[in-house]
Design an enzyme around this catalytic site. Structure first.
Site: not given
Length: 438
Positions: A125, A137, A171-172, A200, A287
């Site tokens: 992603h 990420d 994706e998130e 990922d 994140h």
């Protein structure tokens, strides 16, 4: 590890049915089976992968600090990757979808050639969360897949399978992009997939080395690569079902992949075998706004990038070679419960010229109530030990698996042994059969 009474009774019943202690049949020569050879995979230049990450960071910086769905930074990221692939000779398709009131994008890149009815796909992603640039990420997986695709072009690879690469949007927000792609594939197209590999977060700053345990062939391919480096791996559990492989797995497509960890904490045992800091998250910037180009472990990124190429070359470009002979032992051998001694099942190999191949295949069929208790080794005629299985698989029953072993240093003829030891109490089983193919 303990089992319920019902499971233990079931295991005892299985012993009785199988005639565990009665079988003494000698090893038998079975029919030959095909092996495969692949061109040598390239080393993926770390500098090239990091250059892509630098570009993704620059894109985020110029577009509000992120590359999230519906933001300008995401579209700019897709355009960057597409431009590289178009220039390298890929056929690219930009797929659009709508979610959360904004247009999302998937990028699909097909390499010419290969069997159109056998598609091997690698993907990652490309979107970040809105709080940061998302360099680990998932710039890390996106950049490594991109550079592997470019390596395919540089090598002029002529694969046996059709190679396809994908970069997923949103994706998130719940795997939206990959779900859209898979859900819009006709059943006839889904049936053409030999496998999908997902990458990922593969450069976590306090990394672990985790391998998906979904499709056995893909899983073993990655394990073979890391075994060659002397790097132990563990089964990936933190992200199970939380990344884009789930979209493919849910419609029956075989999946696999790599992962270096997110917010879970590295244990002392993991720090001992992998280095890094125990008691700290694999990625403290998961994140967060600090997921930038400083949030990457170069060694992990380098190893995992090379592992992607290793899998693409070995799974996608292998060609049949003349089959070699197979030797099989079908005699049942009881595996005593821990702390019992290891047991051996021998096979006498004769009539094979020279050394064993680098693609020696070992097929194992072990009936056991808890395969996570087992350590399984292949013992060469000179006593060299090749570990096949080291307590992985958790609470699942039985171990029915094929392994590829580089036994090219060993003379083929002689007595080979499958050695099995139960290293935890309260579970029982036996070697049902095993086979070695040269």
């Amino acid at each position: 590890m303990s089992l319920s009474v019902s499971r233990r009774l079931a295991a005892v019943t299985a012993f009785a049915v199988a005639g565990l202690f009665a079988s003494t049949a000698p090893a038998a020569l079975a029919a030959p089976s095909a092996a495969a050879a692949a061109p040598t995979p390239p080393d993926i230049p770390l500098a090239n992968v990091k250059a892509h990450l630098t570009q993704l960071q620059s894109i985020a910086t110029a577009n509000g600090g992120n590359r999230a769905h519906g933001r300008a930074g995401y579209k700019a990221s897709i355009d960057y990757v597409k431009g590289k692939l178009d220039a390298a000779g890929f056929t690219t398709t930009l797929q659009t979808f709508t979610t959360s009131g904004a247009t999302g994008y998937n990028l699909i890149a097909d390499w010419p050639g290969g069997d159109p009815n056998s598609v091997l796909m690698a993907g990652a992603h490309l979107d970040s969360v809105s709080s940061g640039a998302g360099i680990n990420d998932n710039g890390s997986g996106s950049a490594a897949v991109l550079e592997t695709a470019l390596a395919v072009s540089r090598a002029g690879l002529q694969p046996t399978k059709h190679l396809r690469f994908g970069w997923w949007g949103a994706e998130e927000l719940g795997l939206i992009g990959s779900k859209y792609y898979v859900n819009n594939l006709p059943d006839t197209e889904r049936a053409k997939f030999s496998g999908y590999m997902n990458f990922d977060m593969i450069g976590s700053p306090n990394p672990g080395y985790f391998v998906y345990d979904d499709d056995p062939t893909i899983e073993q391919t990655f394990k073979n690569y890391f075994t060659g480096l002397g790097v132990p791996t563990e089964i990936e559990t933190e992200g199970d079902g939380r990344s884009d492989h789930a979209s493919f797995k849910n419609v029956g497509i075989p999946v696999g992949g790599l992962f270096t960890g997110a917010s879970n904490t590295k244990s002392s045992a993991q720090a001992q075998k992998w280095g890094g800091t125990a008691g700290q998250a694999f990625d403290r910037c998961y994140h967060s706004s600090c997921d930038n180009t400083a949030n990457i472990n170069d060694t992990a990124l380098d190893r995992n990038s090379d592992a992607i190429a290793y899998a693409i070359w070995n799974l996608g470009a292998a060609t049949p070679v003349p089959p070699g002979p197979s030797f099989e032992n079908t005699a049942d051998v009881n595996i005593p419960d821990s702390p019992g001694a290891a047991v051996n099942s021998p096979i006498t190999v004769s009539g094979v010229t020279g050394n064993a191949p680098a693609t020696t295949k070992v097929d194992v069929n072990i009936v056991h109530t808890y395969r996570g208790d087992l350590v399984v080794d292949l013992i060469a005629p000179d006593g060299s030990v090749y570990n096949l299985h080291n307590r992985s698989g958790g609470s699942a029953d039985n171990l029915v698996q094929s392994y590829t072993v580089n036994a090219s240093a060993e003379v083929a003829n002689g007595i080979w042994k499958l050695q099995v030891k139960d290293v935890a109490a309260q579970d029982v089983g036996y070697i049902n059969s095993w086979k070695v193919t040269f």
